[in-house]
Design a protein around this motif. Structure first.
Motif, mmCIF file in Angstrom:
data_model
loop_
_atom_site.group_PDB
_atom_site.id
_atom_site.type_symbol
_atom_site.label_atom_id
_atom_site.label_comp_id
_atom_site.label_asym_id
_atom_site.label_seq_id
_atom_site.Cartn_x
_atom_site.Cartn_y
_atom_site.Cartn_z
ATOM 1 N N ALA A 299 1.894 -9.308 -15.416
ATOM 2 C CA ALA A 299 0.813 -8.768 -14.597
ATOM 3 C C ALA A 299 1.038 -9.059 -13.121
ATOM 4 C CB ALA A 299 -0.524 -9.344 -15.051
ATOM 5 N N GLY A 300 1.537 -10.257 -12.815
ATOM 6 C CA GLY A 300 1.822 -10.599 -11.424
ATOM 7 C C GLY A 300 2.899 -9.697 -10.831
ATOM 8 N N SER A 301 3.924 -9.425 -11.631
ATOM 9 C CA SER A 301 4.973 -8.499 -11.186
ATOM 10 C C SER A 301 4.392 -7.099 -10.987
ATOM 11 C CB SER A 301 6.102 -8.449 -12.219
ATOM 12 O OG SER A 301 6.661 -9.732 -12.410
ATOM 13 N N GLY A 302 3.469 -6.729 -11.866
ATOM 14 C CA GLY A 302 2.822 -5.429 -11.748
ATOM 15 C C GLY A 302 2.019 -5.296 -10.461
ATOM 16 N N VAL A 303 1.360 -6.388 -10.042
ATOM 17 C CA VAL A 303 0.588 -6.371 -8.793
ATOM 18 C C VAL A 303 1.499 -6.067 -7.607
ATOM 19 C CG1 VAL A 303 -0.764 -7.763 -7.181
ATOM 20 C CG2 VAL A 303 -1.211 -7.922 -9.627
ATOM 21 N N VAL A 304 2.612 -6.790 -7.542
ATOM 22 C CA VAL A 304 3.554 -6.595 -6.427
ATOM 23 C C VAL A 304 4.117 -5.183 -6.429
ATOM 24 C CG1 VAL A 304 5.741 -7.353 -5.417
ATOM 25 C CG2 VAL A 304 4.144 -9.038 -6.382
ATOM 26 N N LEU A 305 4.547 -4.731 -7.588
ATOM 27 C CA LEU A 305 5.132 -3.384 -7.683
ATOM 28 C C LEU A 305 4.111 -2.305 -7.355
ATOM 29 C CD1 LEU A 305 7.612 -1.720 -8.380
ATOM 30 C CD2 LEU A 305 6.941 -1.819 -10.788
ATOM 31 N N ALA A 306 2.888 -2.466 -7.849
ATOM 32 C CA ALA A 306 1.852 -1.467 -7.599
ATOM 33 C C ALA A 306 1.499 -1.383 -6.118
ATOM 34 C CB ALA A 306 0.608 -1.796 -8.413
ATOM 35 N N LEU A 307 1.453 -2.525 -5.442
ATOM 36 C CA LEU A 307 1.142 -2.511 -4.011
ATOM 37 C C LEU A 307 2.252 -1.840 -3.208
ATOM 38 C CD1 LEU A 307 -0.427 -6.061 -3.528
ATOM 39 C CD2 LEU A 307 -1.607 -3.860 -3.568
ATOM 40 N N CYS B 280 4.307 0.436 -4.362
ATOM 41 C CA CYS B 280 4.235 1.865 -4.678
ATOM 42 C C CYS B 280 3.071 2.533 -3.943
ATOM 43 C CB CYS B 280 4.081 2.066 -6.179
ATOM 44 S SG CYS B 280 5.567 1.725 -7.136
ATOM 45 N N ALA B 281 1.976 1.795 -3.775
ATOM 46 C CA ALA B 281 0.829 2.363 -3.078
ATOM 47 C C ALA B 281 1.180 2.721 -1.641
ATOM 48 C CB ALA B 281 -0.336 1.372 -3.104
ATOM 49 N N TYR C 46 1.259 6.593 -0.448
ATOM 50 C CA TYR C 46 0.394 7.039 0.652
ATOM 51 C C TYR C 46 1.182 7.861 1.672
ATOM 52 C CZ TYR C 46 -2.548 6.829 4.794
ATOM 53 O OH TYR C 46 -3.281 7.164 5.908
ATOM 54 N N ARG C 47 2.399 7.423 1.941
ATOM 55 C CA ARG C 47 3.221 8.131 2.929
ATOM 56 C C ARG C 47 3.661 9.497 2.428
ATOM 57 N NH1 ARG C 47 7.273 3.225 4.933
ATOM 58 N NH2 ARG C 47 5.682 2.010 6.062
ATOM 59 N N LYS C 48 3.924 9.587 1.128
ATOM 60 C CA LYS C 48 4.471 10.840 0.588
ATOM 61 C C LYS C 48 3.409 11.783 0.045
ATOM 62 C CE LYS C 48 9.061 9.120 -0.696
ATOM 63 N NZ LYS C 48 9.799 10.151 0.088
ATOM 64 N N HIS C 49 2.349 11.231 -0.543
ATOM 65 C CA HIS C 49 1.374 12.077 -1.242
ATOM 66 C C HIS C 49 -0.072 11.828 -0.842
ATOM 67 C CE1 HIS C 49 4.501 13.626 -3.909
ATOM 68 N NE2 HIS C 49 4.949 12.375 -3.990
ATOM 69 N N GLY C 50 -0.314 10.976 0.090
ATOM 70 C CA GLY C 50 -1.659 10.807 0.586
ATOM 71 C C GLY C 50 -2.459 9.704 -0.095
ATOM 72 N N LEU C 51 -3.729 9.632 0.317
ATOM 73 C CA LEU C 51 -4.595 8.528 -0.096
ATOM 74 C C LEU C 51 -4.932 8.559 -1.587
ATOM 75 C CD1 LEU C 51 -6.102 6.097 1.082
ATOM 76 C CD2 LEU C 51 -8.060 7.591 1.500
ATOM 77 N N ALA C 52 -5.114 9.753 -2.149
ATOM 78 C CA ALA C 52 -5.506 9.855 -3.556
ATOM 79 C C ALA C 52 -4.456 9.230 -4.473
ATOM 80 C CB ALA C 52 -5.740 11.312 -3.934
ATOM 81 N N MET C 53 -3.181 9.505 -4.202
ATOM 82 C CA MET C 53 -2.113 8.931 -5.021
ATOM 83 C C MET C 53 -2.035 7.419 -4.816
ATOM 84 S SD MET C 53 0.183 9.692 -7.271
ATOM 85 C CE MET C 53 0.617 11.435 -7.073
ATOM 86 N N ALA C 54 -2.229 6.982 -3.575
ATOM 87 C CA ALA C 54 -2.179 5.550 -3.294
ATOM 88 C C ALA C 54 -3.266 4.802 -4.060
ATOM 89 C CB ALA C 54 -2.317 5.305 -1.797
ATOM 90 N N PHE C 55 -4.448 5.424 -4.189
ATOM 91 C CA PHE C 55 -5.544 4.783 -4.909
ATOM 92 C C PHE C 55 -5.203 4.568 -6.385
ATOM 93 C CE2 PHE C 55 -8.844 5.850 -1.589
ATOM 94 C CZ PHE C 55 -9.205 4.529 -1.388
ATOM 95 N N ARG C 56 -4.403 5.442 -6.945
ATOM 96 C CA ARG C 56 -4.001 5.270 -8.347
ATOM 97 C C ARG C 56 -3.200 3.971 -8.512
ATOM 98 N NH1 ARG C 56 -4.327 9.594 -11.840
ATOM 99 N NH2 ARG C 56 -5.078 11.550 -10.942
#
Length: 255
Positions: A59-67, A69-70, A74-84
């Motif tokens: 889960a800790g690794s997932g937090v780092v990876l998810a952040l 990716c966010a 955000y840079r490529k697909h905008g805020l909606a994708m970043a929120f996922r």
């Protein structure tokens, strides 16, 4: 039918976000069933602890990876994708945070499992000894624990009540009942209570003995809490004694 590269890329980002959400949920579920699985003999204690540890690491690794990716999402697909991806980070954090907290707590606390308010003359177990036949930790108090407890839990000490021993014992019995322990023995003649507390997740059995002693016209209450298994209790016994002390003092002031 042709699929544009942008559409394909978007789908991959969506799949990645759902994968991280699934990772957080799966890790959380594994951590939650580690204790019940041990209680139902699906696996041993060591395996249950490792399940929680690896769930926290995943889960800790997932937090780092998810952040990370966010930020890119955000840079490529905008805020909606970043929120996922932020949702995935949040779900992973729900599992990683408690594991990290208890891991840090275990590293910072001494490896002891026997806590007493009276370190010179700790209350002794009598009635629960028959229940501790298979316990890995002996019921006899080890004096080497005293300095470790003083350093880690300097606030834990005998409870002094401006009540007669009989009145104090009555209050002690009320608090013990309110703590939802399994009361093993109650002796009004010797002013002693013995009980067993069961932890929530793994169902560990910790035995408790409470002693009321005359102190002039007033009373001194001492409590000892001892785990049946485990080298370190991660502060569980100390927390139990603090809870008991707080409840007893509040009841004494109100009564």
């Amino acid at each position: 039918m042709l699929i544009s590269s942008n559409t394909l890329t978007t789908r991959r980002w969506l799949q990645a976000s759902w994968s991280l959400i699934f990772l957080g949920g799966s890790a959380g579920l594994a951590a939650l069933i580690a204790g019940p699985g041990y209680r139902m003999d699906w696996w041993g204690l060591g395996e249950g602890i490792r399940v929680i540890a690896w769930s926290g690491i995943a889960a800790g690794s997932g937090v780092v990876l998810a952040l990370l990716c966010a930020v890119f999402a955000y840079r490529k697909h905008g805020l909606a994708m970043a929120f996922r991806f932020l949702a995935g980070a949040f779900i992973c954090c729900l599992t990683a945070a408690p594991t990290a907290f208890y891991g840090a707590k275990a590293n910072n606390l001494p490896r002891i499992h026997d806590i007493s308010t009276d370190l010179e003359r700790p209350p002794e177990f009598v009635a629960v000894l028959a229940l501790r036949k298979d316990a890995k930790n002996p019921a006899r108090y080890d004096p080497k624990v005293a300095p470790l407890q003083r350093a880690a839990y300097p606030d834990i000490s005998s409870i002094h009540l401006q009540k007669s021993p009989v009145a104090a014992f009555r209050l002690v019995n009320q608090v013990a009942q309110a703590m939802k322990w399994d009361i093993i023995a109650t002796d009004p003649n010797t002013l002693r209570i013995e009980a067993t507390a069961t932890t929530l997740l793994f169902g560990f059995k910790d035995d408790v003995v409470i002693r009321v002693s005359p102190d002039g016209a007033n009373s001194t209450v001492d409590i000892r809490s001892l785990s049946r298994i485990g080298v370190s209790d991660i502060g569980t016994n100390a927390g139990r004694i603090r809870d008991f002390t707080k409840r007893l003092e509040e009841l004494a002031r109100g009564g």
